[in-house]
Scaffold this active site. Sequence first.
Site, mmCIF file in Angstrom:
data_model
loop_
_atom_site.group_PDB
_atom_site.id
_atom_site.type_symbol
_atom_site.label_atom_id
_atom_site.label_comp_id
_atom_site.label_asym_id
_atom_site.label_seq_id
_atom_site.Cartn_x
_atom_site.Cartn_y
_atom_site.Cartn_z
ATOM 1 N N ASP A 31 0.856 -1.189 0.000
ATOM 2 C CA ASP A 31 0.000 0.000 0.000
ATOM 3 C C ASP A 31 0.890 1.237 0.000
ATOM 4 O O ASP A 31 1.968 1.223 0.611
ATOM 5 C CB ASP A 31 -0.901 0.002 1.242
ATOM 6 N N LYS A 203 -19.753 -5.193 -14.783
ATOM 7 C CA LYS A 203 -19.624 -4.593 -13.450
ATOM 8 C C LYS A 203 -20.337 -3.233 -13.382
ATOM 9 O O LYS A 203 -21.051 -2.925 -12.425
ATOM 10 C CB LYS A 203 -18.135 -4.421 -13.117
ATOM 11 N N CYS A 257 -19.568 3.261 -4.735
ATOM 12 C CA CYS A 257 -19.822 2.385 -5.890
ATOM 13 C C CYS A 257 -21.059 2.823 -6.661
ATOM 14 O O CYS A 257 -20.963 3.283 -7.798
ATOM 15 C CB CYS A 257 -20.001 0.951 -5.421
HETATM 16 N N1 SAJ Z 1 -29.740 2.074 -1.019
HETATM 17 C C1 SAJ Z 1 -30.994 2.600 -1.119
HETATM 18 N N2 SAJ Z 1 -32.045 1.752 -1.257
HETATM 19 C C2 SAJ Z 1 -31.889 0.411 -1.313
HETATM 20 C C3 SAJ Z 1 -30.586 -0.122 -1.230
HETATM 21 C C4 SAJ Z 1 -29.521 0.740 -1.088
HETATM 22 O O1 SAJ Z 1 -31.185 3.809 -1.086
HETATM 23 O O2 SAJ Z 1 -32.903 -0.297 -1.405
HETATM 24 C C5 SAJ Z 1 -28.594 2.981 -0.824
HETATM 25 C C6 SAJ Z 1 -27.793 2.660 0.444
HETATM 26 O O3 SAJ Z 1 -28.375 3.231 1.586
HETATM 27 C C7 SAJ Z 1 -26.449 3.252 0.097
HETATM 28 C C8 SAJ Z 1 -26.359 3.052 -1.417
HETATM 29 O O4 SAJ Z 1 -27.663 2.792 -1.869
HETATM 30 O O5 SAJ Z 1 -26.423 4.631 0.395
HETATM 31 C C9 SAJ Z 1 -25.442 1.944 -1.860
HETATM 32 O O6 SAJ Z 1 -25.648 0.793 -1.072
HETATM 33 P P1 SAJ Z 1 -25.660 -0.690 -1.653
HETATM 34 O O7 SAJ Z 1 -25.850 -1.619 -0.516
HETATM 35 O O8 SAJ Z 1 -26.631 -0.791 -2.745
HETATM 36 O O9 SAJ Z 1 -24.250 -0.830 -2.361
HETATM 37 P P2 SAJ Z 1 -22.714 -0.769 -1.932
HETATM 38 O O10 SAJ Z 1 -22.158 0.496 -2.486
HETATM 39 O O11 SAJ Z 1 -22.503 -1.041 -0.499
HETATM 40 O O12 SAJ Z 1 -22.137 -2.048 -2.748
HETATM 41 C C10 SAJ Z 1 -22.426 -2.177 -4.114
HETATM 42 C C11 SAJ Z 1 -22.854 -3.602 -4.432
HETATM 43 N N3 SAJ Z 1 -23.432 -3.656 -5.776
HETATM 44 C C12 SAJ Z 1 -24.639 -4.175 -6.006
HETATM 45 O O13 SAJ Z 1 -25.372 -4.558 -5.137
HETATM 46 C C13 SAJ Z 1 -25.059 -4.241 -7.454
HETATM 47 C C14 SAJ Z 1 -21.698 -4.540 -4.334
HETATM 48 O O14 SAJ Z 1 -22.051 -5.833 -4.781
HETATM 49 C C15 SAJ Z 1 -20.531 -4.029 -5.165
HETATM 50 O O15 SAJ Z 1 -19.408 -4.841 -4.983
HETATM 51 C C16 SAJ Z 1 -20.174 -2.635 -4.717
HETATM 52 O O16 SAJ Z 1 -21.321 -1.799 -4.870
HETATM 53 C C17 SAJ Z 1 -19.039 -2.141 -5.592
HETATM 54 O O17 SAJ Z 1 -17.908 -2.141 -5.129
HETATM 55 O O18 SAJ Z 1 -19.268 -1.800 -6.722
#
Ligand code: SAJ
Length: 440
Positions: A31, A203, A257
Site C-alpha cells: 500500500d 460490473k 460504488c
Molecule cells: N440504497 C438505497 N435503497 C436500497 C438499497 C440501497 O437507497 O434499497 C442505498 C444505500 O443506503 C447506500 C447506497 O444505496 O447509500 C449503496 O448501497 P448498496 O448496498 O446498494 O451498495 P454498496 O455500495 O454497499 O455495494 C455495491 C454492491 N453492488 C450491487 O449490489 C449491485 C456490491 O455488490 C458491489 O461490490 C459494490 O457496490 C461495488 O464495489 O461496486
Amino acid sequence: MKRISILGLGYIGLPTAILAAQAGYEVCGYDIDQERVKQINLGNPVIFEPEISDRLWKVLQTGSFKAHPELQYADCFIIAVPTPFKEGNRADLSYVFQAGETITKRLMPGNVVILESTVPVGTTEQLAQYIEKHSGLKLGKDFFVAHAPERVLPGKIFKELVDNDRVIGGICQQACNLTQLFYSKFVKGVVHITDDKSAEMVKLIENASRDVQIALANQISGMCQTANLDPYHIIELANKHPRVKLLSPTCGVGGHCIAVDPWFLIETFPEQTKLLQMARAINDQKPLTVIKQVLEKAAELQKNNTTRPKVFVMGLAFKPDVDDIRQSPALQIASALHAKTDVLEIKVYDHNVPLNMLHKYNFDIASDVWRGIDWADVVLVLVKHKEFSLMHQDVFCGKVVIDSCGLLYDMQTRQSRSVLEGATKTDTIFWKTGVMKDLV
Ligand code: SAJ
C-alpha cells in the site's frame, strides 16, 4: 502459482489478501500509505468489517500474509485500488495507472496482472498496453492481464468473496486461465469467463441497475408523500407480485460504488445513458429533499415556541450496519443542518462510526440514542442500523419523527406481527400510536 502481491490494502484488497493467504498462497500486501502497512502488520485492519481482525491475526501469525512498504515480486499481481471520480464526474484512474507503473518494476515473464478495481470500458486494455510499454515485456506472450471486478457487499465481504459468482475478462485465453486458477482456490461461486471489455461493462451495469432501481424507489416515496401514503407499505405490497422486486427509498445513495459507477458509463456513452443520468439526478436530489423537509418542520415548530427546535439525527453512515461515511447522504444532511444553527439545534448519533472520523465536523454527539431521543423535539432517522430496528416505537412517543429509511414501518410491522402471532396470516397492519410520523 504460489506468490501473490496485492496492491491496495483497503476494503477489497485486504479481505482478498487474507482469504488468499488462508487458501494457501503466500501473500504480500502493498500500500502507498506506510502507516496503513504498519498498522496492518500490527494486526490492526484499519477498516471495519465483521471477522476481519481475527482472520488478519491468524494469517499474520502463520506468516502466510505480510504487508510491505514496497511491492514484492510475485506470480500474480492484483490491483485493488480506488477509482473515484474527479471534476466533471470523470473517472480518476490515476491510482490504477500508478499501480501499473509500480508493477512494471517487478514484472517477470509468466506473471499475470488482475485488475479488480471498477473502471470505465476499455481501461484494462489501456493498462495492459501501458505496462507493456514501460516493462519491455510482451503482452499475451510474456505477461497476461485480466479484469476480475470485485462484487462484494461491505459488511458481508468474507462471505460474498467466497460465495458470489465471479466474472473474469481476460485480454487473452491464457490471462483467463491464470486468473481463474488464482480464484479457484477460494471462490465457491461459478466463475464466468469473458473478455476484458465485457467484464468491465458487466460490473458497471450491475451498479447502474441498482442506482436506477433506487431512483424509482425514491420517486415512489415522493408520490406517496403527496398522496399521504406510506411508501414502505406500498412497496412491500407491490413486492408480493412474483415478478416485482422494488428496492427501498432512503435518504439518498452514498458509498463509493453505486453513486460513482454510473458516471463511468455516462462519461463513455453520453448519448445512450439518459436514464442513468436521470437516476443520478433523482438520487442526488434526495438528501436535499430531506434537508428541506426538516427545515420546514423546524420553522413550523418554531412558530409556537420561543426556543429553536431540537433535532436529533439517528445514523450517519452511508448505509445500515457499516462504519463507512464516505459520500454518505446522511452525513451530507447532518452537515447541512449543522450549518443552520440559527433556526435549529442539532445532536447526532451513530454507534457504528468511530468518533475520530467525526471530529472535523464539530457535531454535538449524543452519548447514547435514548438520551438523544429524549432531548429532541424532532427525531430525524437517516440510517436503519439493526440496533435501531430492535428498539420499540414507543421511544418516539410525543416526538415528531422524520423517517427517511422506513425504520418506523419496520417497527410497526414487527410489533404488529408479534401481537398477531398465530392469529392471522395478514402480513401487515398499521399499529396506531401517538407517534407523529413524517415520511420522506
Ligand atoms: N440504497 C438505497 N435503497 C436500497 C438499497 C440501497 O437507497 O434499497 C442505498 C444505500 O443506503 C447506500 C447506497 O444505496 O447509500 C449503496 O448501497 P448498496 O448496498 O446498494 O451498495 P454498496 O455500495 O454497499 O455495494 C455495491 C454492491 N453492488 C450491487 O449490489 C449491485 C456490491 O455488490 C458491489 O461490490 C459494490 O457496490 C461495488 O464495489 O461496486
